[in-house]
Design an enzyme around this catalytic site. Structure first.
Site, PDB file in Angstrom:
ATOM      1  N   ASN A   1     -14.935   0.050  -5.657  1.00 48.02           N
ATOM      2  CA  ASN A   1     -14.175   0.178  -6.873  1.00 48.02           C
ATOM      3  C   ASN A   1     -13.442   1.687  -6.564  1.00 48.02           C
ATOM      4  O   ASN A   1     -13.503   2.156  -5.556  1.00 48.02           O
ATOM      5  CB  ASN A   1     -15.206   0.499  -8.129  1.00 48.02           C
ATOM      6  CG  ASN A   1     -16.133   1.608  -7.895  1.00 48.02           C
ATOM      7  OD1 ASN A   1     -15.629   2.677  -7.508  1.00 48.02           O
ATOM      8  ND2 ASN A   1     -17.279   1.360  -8.327  1.00 48.02           N
ATOM      9  N   LEU A   2     -12.403   1.792  -7.637  1.00 44.24           N
ATOM     10  CA  LEU A   2     -11.391   2.811  -7.361  1.00 44.24           C
ATOM     11  C   LEU A   2     -12.173   4.271  -7.103  1.00 44.24           C
ATOM     12  O   LEU A   2     -11.869   5.053  -6.127  1.00 44.24           O
ATOM     13  CB  LEU A   2     -10.578   3.165  -8.408  1.00 44.24           C
ATOM     14  CG  LEU A   2      -9.426   4.123  -8.117  1.00 44.24           C
ATOM     15  CD1 LEU A   2      -8.497   4.004  -7.047  1.00 44.24           C
ATOM     16  CD2 LEU A   2      -8.429   4.324  -9.696  1.00 44.24           C
ATOM     17  N   PRO A   3     -13.051   4.655  -7.791  1.00 39.09           N
ATOM     18  CA  PRO A   3     -13.927   5.892  -7.419  1.00 39.09           C
ATOM     19  C   PRO A   3     -14.420   5.869  -6.100  1.00 39.09           C
ATOM     20  O   PRO A   3     -14.450   7.066  -5.458  1.00 39.09           O
ATOM     21  CB  PRO A   3     -14.848   5.937  -8.655  1.00 39.09           C
ATOM     22  CG  PRO A   3     -14.311   5.271 -10.118  1.00 39.09           C
ATOM     23  CD  PRO A   3     -13.724   4.133  -9.196  1.00 39.09           C
ATOM     24  N   GLU A   4     -14.992   4.879  -5.708  1.00 38.43           N
ATOM     25  CA  GLU A   4     -15.795   4.695  -4.459  1.00 38.43           C
ATOM     26  C   GLU A   4     -14.781   4.999  -3.538  1.00 38.43           C
ATOM     27  O   GLU A   4     -14.731   5.697  -2.427  1.00 38.43           O
ATOM     28  CB  GLU A   4     -16.370   3.645  -4.080  1.00 38.43           C
ATOM     29  CG  GLU A   4     -17.787   3.495  -4.856  1.00 38.43           C
ATOM     30  CD  GLU A   4     -18.259   1.970  -4.935  1.00 38.43           C
ATOM     31  OE1 GLU A   4     -19.519   1.918  -5.397  1.00 38.43           O
ATOM     32  OE2 GLU A   4     -17.216   1.147  -4.656  1.00 38.43           O
TER      33      GLU A   4
ATOM     34  N   ASP B   1     -20.785  -7.291  -8.917  1.00 35.90           N
ATOM     35  CA  ASP B   1     -21.598  -8.280  -8.419  1.00 35.90           C
ATOM     36  C   ASP B   1     -20.956  -9.567  -8.536  1.00 35.90           C
ATOM     37  O   ASP B   1     -20.899 -10.578  -7.620  1.00 35.90           O
ATOM     38  CB  ASP B   1     -22.925  -8.357  -9.063  1.00 35.90           C
ATOM     39  CG  ASP B   1     -23.967  -6.968  -8.500  1.00 35.90           C
ATOM     40  OD1 ASP B   1     -23.680  -6.322  -7.588  1.00 35.90           O
ATOM     41  OD2 ASP B   1     -24.731  -6.988  -9.274  1.00 35.90           O
TER      42      ASP B   1
END
Length: 479
Positions: free
Chosen positions: A195-198, A264
């Site tokens: 995801n974007l934060p990751e 998921d």
């Protein structure tokens, strides 16, 4: 982009990763505890669901794909509950059960749809056992359409490089849902889905789509990835592939209730679609569509095959109504793949009357989907003569498409629907009238491939020709 339902029924996906149990205690609360300033919850409902890699496998199985799940659990009732739920949903479980280690369990206490507290039961004791997962993978990879590594940083995927190398050697694409800031652990994977934060935790803040694309392309080069899918919440998704233009997909959800488990669902649909023969851009569009469905549900949820199929049809404008032949071929093939019986009938349907309505209702009862093929204006003139049709083909099709019994309407120019029957191969060919089966045009085609021919009677004293003649003569309703 033209979307079709992948052949989920012919696909097989292996999921390896951190398995956990999501347990929910729910109940009403109406007072504060006298022992501490906390609400007292009167628990009246306990719900268990597979979490982590288990939820990914559950999502895959819900699509009708053969799903196999490998990972670690304890030797306890939580592991028993997980295996019962997963196998009941069609997931093949190859758990490595370890003594003296609890199955990872996340207990959430909920009241009035508000989570009050989460209690985690876990010990990071699976790291030393990760090698045994490699042995299982070697036996499970042959014949597999895709491998999903579902990493929740609990230790099951302590050695992902060996798994990736084994899968790539077997020609199996590897899709990874990463954790942490060391993406180098996943070098050589087919696709990463942060995801974007990751993603920004690894490459730094991206203040524009251009910066995001540049950082992503650099990361792919460094890690020898074939593709990178960055999920961006309300901003949708961005797919990057080597040597291809980026693909930005907007978020599709109209109303978001709960994003729990959406990641998921995304990787599950991606893996299932790839294993089912879809190209990666199409798989991403399907995953985006599935994410929009799952976030509109409360709690950790999955998307079923029929749900996704209906979403595809709605997106393509082919869920119901008047279609082109190309559209109809796609939806009929999909309906058959899902085990639905397709019924076919044809006619001019110049003036829709009670006889038509009754006849089409009877036809619909013979299967799950009803296709009505309508003679074009030119075809009707050739068959019925000058002055016909009374209503042009687009209006006739619109009226038929509005009937509850009719799923799809298509127009044809030929005198007979023989070519349509050869293309669509319906399960049941229906015709109304007072004649034998052999009098039905195309009966030999349908029976030739194992289909059925059914003759239905019309409502007495009702016909388009008679109605037209009465109008032209000025006569009223017959006695």
């Amino acid at each position: 982009m033209k979307l079709t339902m992948p052949r989920f029924d012919q696909a097989s996906v292996l999921v390896l990763g951190d398995i956990m149990l999501d347990r929910y205690w729910q109940g009403a609360t109406s007072r504060i505890s006298p022992e501490a300033p906390v609400p007292v919850v009167r628990v009246d409902q306990i719900t268990d669901r597979p979490g982590g890699a288990g939820n990914v496998a559950l999502n895959i199985a819900a699509l009708g794909v053969e799903a196999t799940l490998g990972g670690f659990t304890g030797q306890d009732e939580m592991a028993d509950a997980l295996q019962d739920m997963l196998e009941g949903a069609g997931v093949k479980c190859v758990f490595e059960r370890l003594a003296d280690v609890p199955t990872i369990t996340k207990l959430r206490v909920i009241s009035r749809q508000q989570q009050l507290i989460r209690l985690d039961f876990e010990e990071k004791s699976f790291v030393g056992a990760a090698h045994s997962l490699l042995d299982k993978a070697a036996d499970l990879l042959p014949g597999c359409g895709a491998l999903v590594l579902s990493d929740y940083a609990k230790g099951a995927l302590a050695e992902p490089q060996v798994l990736i190398s084994a899968a790539r050697a077997a020609g199996v694409p590897v899709l990874v849902d990463p954790k942490g800031t060391d993406f180098g652990r996943y070098r050589g994977a087919t696709l990463l889905t942060p995801n974007l934060p990751e993603f920004e935790a690894v490459v730094g803040h991206c203040d524009s789509e251009l910066a995001l694309v540049e950082a992503g392309e650099k990361l792919m080069e460094e890690l020898e990835l074939e593709a990178l899918l960055i999920t961006r919440g309300e901003h949708g998704m961005t797919l990057l592939r080597r040597g291809c233009d980026e693909l930005h997909l907007p978020a599709r959800a109209r109303e978001v209730f709960d994003v729990t488990g959406a990641g998921d669902t995304v990787i599950a649909v991606l893996a299932a679609a790839v294993a089912g023969g879809a190209e990666l851009p199409e798989a991403v569009v399907l995953a985006n569509m599935a994410a929009s469905l799952v976030v509109a549900k409360l709690g950790t949820a999955s998307v079923s095959g029929p749900e996704l199929r209906r979403a595809i049809q709605a997106d393509q404008g082919s869920e119901r109504g008047a279609l082109t032949l190309d559209q109809l071929e796609t939806v009929v093939a999909d309906a058959k793949a899902q085990g639905e019986r397709v019924v076919f009938t044809n006619g001019c349907f110049d003036i829709i009357h009670a006889g038509h309505v009754s006849y089409l209702e009877q036809a619909r009862e013979l299967g799950d989907r009803l296709v009505v093929a309508v003679n074009s204006d030119a075809s009707v003139r050739k068959l019925k003569g000058k002055g016909r049709p009374i209503n042009p083909q687009d209006r006739r099709m619109a009226v038929l498409a509005g009937l509850e019994s009719v799923d799809w309407v298509v127009c044809f120019d030929d005198d007979t629907p023989r070519d349509l029957l050869r293309v669509l191969r319906p399960d049941v060919l229906v015709k109304g009238g007072d004649y034998d089966k052999e009098g039905v045009v195309g009966w030999e085609i349908v029976e030739g491939y194992g289909g059925r021919v059914q003759v239905l009677g019309f409502v007495d004293n009702v016909s388009t020709t008679a109605i037209v003649e009465r109008i032209q003569s000025g006569e009223g309703q017959p006695e």
